[in-house]
Design a protein around this motif. Structure first.
Motif, mmCIF file in Angstrom:
data_model
loop_
_atom_site.group_PDB
_atom_site.id
_atom_site.type_symbol
_atom_site.label_atom_id
_atom_site.label_comp_id
_atom_site.label_asym_id
_atom_site.label_seq_id
_atom_site.Cartn_x
_atom_site.Cartn_y
_atom_site.Cartn_z
ATOM 1 N N LYS A 59 -58.297 19.451 -79.631
ATOM 2 C CA LYS A 59 -59.241 18.621 -78.873
ATOM 3 C C LYS A 59 -58.615 18.105 -77.582
ATOM 4 N N ASP A 60 -57.286 18.090 -77.530
ATOM 5 C CA ASP A 60 -56.570 17.527 -76.393
ATOM 6 C C ASP A 60 -56.077 18.660 -75.502
ATOM 7 N N PRO A 61 -56.575 18.777 -74.277
ATOM 8 C CA PRO A 61 -56.160 19.896 -73.409
ATOM 9 C C PRO A 61 -54.658 20.004 -73.233
ATOM 10 N N GLU A 62 -53.960 18.867 -73.204
ATOM 11 C CA GLU A 62 -52.521 18.914 -72.981
ATOM 12 C C GLU A 62 -51.792 19.475 -74.202
ATOM 13 N N LYS A 63 -52.122 18.972 -75.376
ATOM 14 C CA LYS A 63 -51.495 19.519 -76.581
ATOM 15 C C LYS A 63 -51.887 20.983 -76.773
ATOM 16 N N ARG A 64 -53.138 21.291 -76.463
ATOM 17 C CA ARG A 64 -53.608 22.665 -76.662
ATOM 18 C C ARG A 64 -52.866 23.647 -75.766
ATOM 19 N N VAL A 65 -52.693 23.302 -74.501
ATOM 20 C CA VAL A 65 -51.961 24.175 -73.583
ATOM 21 C C VAL A 65 -50.522 24.360 -74.066
ATOM 22 N N ALA A 66 -49.890 23.271 -74.502
ATOM 23 C CA ALA A 66 -48.515 23.375 -74.992
ATOM 24 C C ALA A 66 -48.452 24.273 -76.228
ATOM 25 N N TYR A 67 -49.364 24.062 -77.163
ATOM 26 C CA TYR A 67 -49.404 24.883 -78.383
ATOM 27 C C TYR A 67 -49.610 26.356 -78.043
ATOM 28 N N ASP A 68 -50.482 26.633 -77.077
ATOM 29 C CA ASP A 68 -50.760 28.020 -76.706
ATOM 30 C C ASP A 68 -49.541 28.732 -76.144
ATOM 31 N N GLN A 69 -48.571 27.969 -75.638
ATOM 32 C CA GLN A 69 -47.373 28.607 -75.077
ATOM 33 C C GLN A 69 -46.507 29.257 -76.151
ATOM 34 N N LEU A 70 -46.746 28.917 -77.392
ATOM 35 C CA LEU A 70 -45.994 29.556 -78.466
ATOM 36 C C LEU A 70 -46.385 31.020 -78.619
ATOM 37 N N GLY A 71 -47.533 31.405 -78.035
ATOM 38 C CA GLY A 71 -47.931 32.813 -78.032
ATOM 39 C C GLY A 71 -48.840 33.166 -79.190
ATOM 40 N N THR A 72 -49.264 34.426 -79.192
ATOM 41 C CA THR A 72 -50.216 34.902 -80.192
ATOM 42 C C THR A 72 -49.562 35.764 -81.267
ATOM 43 N N ASN A 73 -48.239 35.900 -81.214
ATOM 44 C CA ASN A 73 -47.570 36.778 -82.174
ATOM 45 C C ASN A 73 -47.270 36.095 -83.502
ATOM 46 N N TRP A 74 -47.383 34.772 -83.529
ATOM 47 C CA TRP A 74 -47.113 34.046 -84.766
ATOM 48 C C TRP A 74 -48.300 34.156 -85.717
ATOM 49 N N LYS A 75 -48.012 34.292 -86.985
ATOM 50 C CA LYS A 75 -49.040 34.363 -88.020
ATOM 51 C C LYS A 75 -48.954 33.131 -88.914
ATOM 52 N N ALA A 76 -50.095 32.761 -89.464
ATOM 53 C CA ALA A 76 -50.146 31.596 -90.352
ATOM 54 C C ALA A 76 -49.149 31.769 -91.489
ATOM 55 N N ASN A 77 -48.444 30.685 -91.814
ATOM 56 C CA ASN A 77 -47.466 30.613 -92.902
ATOM 57 C C ASN A 77 -46.175 31.367 -92.603
ATOM 58 N N GLN A 78 -46.040 31.919 -91.408
ATOM 59 C CA GLN A 78 -44.797 32.591 -91.029
ATOM 60 C C GLN A 78 -43.713 31.549 -90.782
ATOM 61 N N GLU A 79 -42.461 31.865 -91.152
ATOM 62 C CA GLU A 79 -41.347 30.954 -90.904
ATOM 63 C C GLU A 79 -41.205 30.721 -89.402
ATOM 64 N N PHE A 80 -41.028 29.443 -89.039
ATOM 65 C CA PHE A 80 -41.109 29.095 -87.616
ATOM 66 C C PHE A 80 -40.088 28.023 -87.261
ATOM 67 N N ARG A 81 -39.468 28.204 -86.096
ATOM 68 C CA ARG A 81 -38.666 27.161 -85.468
ATOM 69 C C ARG A 81 -39.005 27.160 -83.985
ATOM 70 N N PRO A 82 -39.418 26.020 -83.431
ATOM 71 C CA PRO A 82 -39.792 26.017 -82.004
ATOM 72 C C PRO A 82 -38.588 26.272 -81.120
ATOM 73 N N PRO A 83 -38.702 27.196 -80.143
ATOM 74 C CA PRO A 83 -37.611 27.388 -79.191
ATOM 75 C C PRO A 83 -37.345 26.094 -78.431
ATOM 76 N N PRO A 84 -36.096 25.839 -78.035
ATOM 77 C CA PRO A 84 -35.782 24.565 -77.372
ATOM 78 C C PRO A 84 -36.507 24.367 -76.056
ATOM 79 N N ASP A 85 -36.927 25.454 -75.406
ATOM 80 C CA ASP A 85 -37.597 25.329 -74.116
ATOM 81 C C ASP A 85 -39.076 25.667 -74.204
#
Length: 332
Positions: free
Chosen positions: A57-83
């Motif tokens: 709902k928040d454009p700022e959080k949404r844009v940031a989240y979208d930067q993680l890309g489309t290659n991630w799948k639900a329930n996949q092991e994840f660690r956010p890159p530092p940058d």
């Protein structure tokens, strides 16, 4: 930690408008509200929806989240890159809003902190960073919100100081309700001695004020790009230095790269892998400069021909009483 696909949770496309997201949430929230729902695990599903909606709902959080890309799948092991969120300009209210403690570890790893406002490049007070209404509820003349962004610089920039042109992406919502970004280009003076997690304050580069209110400020949080040679700990800088076995055993004077240039370093005899040699005051500059540490790593020559193998066999015979695992209680 599992990756969460907030678009899948909400049942919307990645290019859905903000109105589409709001409608989807209202529909699903009614379906899974634990006070009325008969669906299995309604409470858990309702909580998951609330988390997804908090982001989308928040454009700022949404844009940031979208930067993680489309290659991630639900329930996949994840660690956010530092940058992962570098180069995006946010208001503190938008990026850091929400109570992260009520959501998943995934949410907290991305949005569980807010930017520290009110600090300059050296951690000192930089003035009031708040906007909002004036005394007595008046709001016609109100200062603009402060904005925040993380930028990546090279370690060498901190040693020398530099001027860099940066381009930030600013989240916006267009007339159709779709989230987009616009570019904000700036020439930024990088102060000598600046360190990670410190801020550069750019006065008047934040959001516009209301009425005759002044523009807010822009705070740039500093992070260093990963370096091919060095690593940073506070104000200290470390280098893993490969040395030959004879240099470590007999001692030697070798050339060592530092961010300020090549220096000659004396390696004491009978040095072992892991030994730290300090170059005092050659870390990140400042009133109290850091130190530069050289960590020795002994690198044996390869045994890739018959002559080299014969040399190693002779060494094994010469030092047959030597047990490198003696401290572990292991016999040769």
């Amino acid at each position: 930690m599992e990756y969460k696909d907030y678009y899948k949770i909400m049942g919307v496309a990645r290019d859905a408008s903000q109105d589409d997201i709001k409608r989807a949430y209202r529909k699903l929230a009614r379906k899974y509200h634990p006070d009325v729902s008969k669906e299995p695990q309604a409470e858990a599903r309702f909580k998951e929806l609330g988390e997804a909606y908090e982001v989308l709902k928040d454009p700022e959080k949404r844009v940031a989240y979208d930067q993680l890309g489309t290659n991630w799948k639900a329930n996949q092991e994840f660690r956010p890159p530092p940058d992962w969120n570098a180069g995006f300009e946010f208001s503190e209210r938008g990026f850091g809003g929400g109570d992260a403690s009520q959501y998943s570890d995934f949410f907290e790893s991305l949005f569980g902190r807010s930017f520290r406002s009110g600090y300059d490049a050296y951690g000192g007070a930089a003035g009031n960073a708040s906007g909002g209404r004036g005394r007595g509820g008046a709001s016609f003349h109100a200062p603009g919100e402060d904005h925040y962004a993380k930028i990546m610089i090279d370690l060498e920039d901190s040693y020398t100081g530099a001027t860099r042109t940066i381009t930030l992406q600013v989240p916006e919502v267009d007339v159709q309700g779709h989230v987009s970004t616009r570019e904000h280009r700036l020439n930024v003076a990088i102060p000598r001695g600046i360190r990670p997690k410190q801020y550069i304050r750019l006065a008047g580069q934040g959001a516009p004020g209301r009425g005759q209110g002044k523009r807010g400020d822009l705070y740039l949080e500093i992070e260093f790009r990963q370096h091919s040679h060095y690593r940073v700990d506070g104000s200290d800088v470390y280098l893993d230095l490969p040395v030959a076995p004879w240099e470590a055993a007999l001692g030697a004077t070798v050339k060592v790269p530092t961010p300020e240039g090549i220096v000659e370093l004396k390696i004491p005899a009978e040095s072992a892998t892991g030994r730290k040699l300090r170059l005092k005051g050659r870390g990140i500059p400042g009133k109290t400069p850091g130190d530069f540490y050289v960590v020795l790593r002994i690198v044996p020559p390869p045994a890739n021909d018959e002559a080299a193998k014969a040399f190693y066999r002779g060494m094994a015979e010469q030092f047959k009483s030597f047990n490198p695992r003696a401290r572990l209680g292991v016999q040769t």
